[in-house]
Scaffold this motif. Sequence first.
Motif, short mmCIF file in Angstrom:
data_model
loop_
_atom_site.label_atom_id
_atom_site.label_comp_id
_atom_site.label_asym_id
_atom_site.label_seq_id
_atom_site.Cartn_x
_atom_site.Cartn_y
_atom_site.Cartn_z
N GLU A 102 35.96 46.86 41.78
CA GLU A 102 34.58 46.38 41.77
C GLU A 102 34.46 45.06 41.02
OE1 GLU A 102 32.02 50.53 41.90
OE2 GLU A 102 32.81 49.85 39.98
N VAL A 103 35.11 44.98 39.87
CA VAL A 103 35.03 43.77 39.06
C VAL A 103 35.75 42.62 39.76
CG1 VAL A 103 35.68 42.72 36.84
CG2 VAL A 103 34.78 45.05 36.91
N SER A 104 36.90 42.90 40.37
CA SER A 104 37.66 41.83 41.03
C SER A 104 36.94 41.30 42.26
CB SER A 104 39.06 42.31 41.40
OG SER A 104 39.00 43.30 42.41
N GLN A 105 36.00 42.05 42.80
CA GLN A 105 35.25 41.59 43.97
C GLN A 105 34.04 40.72 43.60
OE1 GLN A 105 34.49 45.28 46.05
NE2 GLN A 105 36.37 45.09 47.24
N LEU A 106 33.76 40.61 42.32
CA LEU A 106 32.66 39.74 41.88
C LEU A 106 33.07 38.28 42.09
CD1 LEU A 106 31.71 41.47 38.51
CD2 LEU A 106 30.46 41.59 40.68
N HIS A 107 32.18 37.49 42.64
CA HIS A 107 32.46 36.08 42.88
C HIS A 107 32.68 35.38 41.54
CE1 HIS A 107 32.43 32.32 45.04
NE2 HIS A 107 31.63 31.82 44.10
N GLY A 108 33.84 34.78 41.39
CA GLY A 108 34.17 34.09 40.15
C GLY A 108 35.17 34.82 39.29
N VAL A 109 35.44 36.08 39.62
CA VAL A 109 36.41 36.87 38.84
C VAL A 109 37.70 36.95 39.64
CG1 VAL A 109 36.93 39.07 37.73
CG2 VAL A 109 34.57 38.22 37.78
N GLY A 110 38.71 36.24 39.18
CA GLY A 110 39.99 36.21 39.88
C GLY A 110 41.06 37.03 39.19
N PRO A 111 42.27 36.99 39.73
CA PRO A 111 43.38 37.77 39.16
C PRO A 111 43.67 37.46 37.70
CG PRO A 111 44.00 36.85 41.28
CD PRO A 111 42.66 36.27 40.93
N LYS A 112 43.54 36.19 37.30
CA LYS A 112 43.80 35.83 35.91
C LYS A 112 42.79 36.51 34.98
CE LYS A 112 44.41 31.95 32.78
NZ LYS A 112 44.43 30.48 32.64
N ALA A 113 41.50 36.45 35.35
CA ALA A 113 40.46 37.09 34.52
C ALA A 113 40.67 38.59 34.47
CB ALA A 113 39.07 36.76 35.07
N ILE A 114 41.03 39.21 35.59
CA ILE A 114 41.27 40.66 35.61
C ILE A 114 42.40 41.02 34.65
CG2 ILE A 114 42.19 42.55 37.05
CD1 ILE A 114 39.25 42.07 37.53
N GLY A 115 43.46 40.25 34.65
CA GLY A 115 44.58 40.51 33.74
C GLY A 115 44.16 40.40 32.28
N ILE A 116 43.39 39.38 31.97
CA ILE A 116 42.91 39.18 30.60
C ILE A 116 42.01 40.35 30.19
CG2 ILE A 116 41.43 37.74 29.15
CD1 ILE A 116 42.47 35.32 30.83
N LEU A 117 41.11 40.74 31.09
CA LEU A 117 40.20 41.85 30.80
C LEU A 117 40.96 43.16 30.64
CD1 LEU A 117 37.31 40.91 33.24
CD2 LEU A 117 37.27 40.75 30.74
N ARG A 118 41.94 43.41 31.51
CA ARG A 118 42.73 44.64 31.44
C ARG A 118 43.44 44.74 30.08
NH1 ARG A 118 46.64 43.82 35.18
NH2 ARG A 118 45.19 44.12 36.90
N ARG A 119 44.05 43.63 29.64
CA ARG A 119 44.75 43.63 28.34
C ARG A 119 43.77 43.83 27.19
NH1 ARG A 119 47.60 39.93 31.25
NH2 ARG A 119 46.45 38.13 30.47
N ALA A 120 42.61 43.18 27.26
CA ALA A 120 41.61 43.32 26.19
C ALA A 120 41.09 44.76 26.11
CB ALA A 120 40.45 42.36 26.42
N LEU A 121 40.87 45.37 27.26
CA LEU A 121 40.43 46.77 27.28
C LEU A 121 41.50 47.66 26.65
CD1 LEU A 121 38.91 46.96 30.87
CD2 LEU A 121 37.65 47.38 28.75
N ALA A 122 42.75 47.46 27.04
CA ALA A 122 43.85 48.29 26.52
C ALA A 122 43.98 48.15 25.01
CB ALA A 122 45.16 47.91 27.20
N GLU A 123 43.78 46.95 24.49
CA GLU A 123 43.87 46.73 23.04
C GLU A 123 42.81 47.53 22.28
OE1 GLU A 123 43.68 42.52 22.34
OE2 GLU A 123 45.60 42.16 23.30
N LYS A 124 41.68 47.80 22.93
CA LYS A 124 40.59 48.57 22.31
C LYS A 124 40.65 50.05 22.69
CE LYS A 124 37.90 45.03 20.84
NZ LYS A 124 37.14 44.84 19.67
N GLY A 125 41.70 50.45 23.43
CA GLY A 125 41.81 51.84 23.86
C GLY A 125 40.86 52.18 24.99
N LEU A 126 40.44 51.17 25.74
CA LEU A 126 39.50 51.35 26.85
C LEU A 126 40.20 51.04 28.17
CD1 LEU A 126 36.48 49.41 25.28
CD2 LEU A 126 36.79 51.89 25.35
#
Length: 76
Positions: A43-67
């Motif tokens: 769902e997030v990756s389908q938002l206009h403006g959110v590409g693979p690089k942003a998804i990777g950054i968000l995935r890592r940030a979530l994991a660092e917070k246990g999310l």
Amino acid sequence: MKKQSLPSESESDIPNIGQPARRALALVGVYHLQDLTKFTEKEVSQLHGVGPKAIGILRRALAEKGLAFADQKSSK
């Protein structure tokens, strides 16, 4: 119509991603990492403006917070 401003980086724990991605997240009500847990990665990756690089950054940030994105939460 008054333009809504995005939360500053000090008010949000969203990592440093591009402004198009940040605006896309704000449009769906995502201002903090916890907000992302309501959405699947797809769902997030389908938002206009959110590409693979942003998804990777968000995935890592979530994991660092246990999310995780909604589709990646482990059932305990």
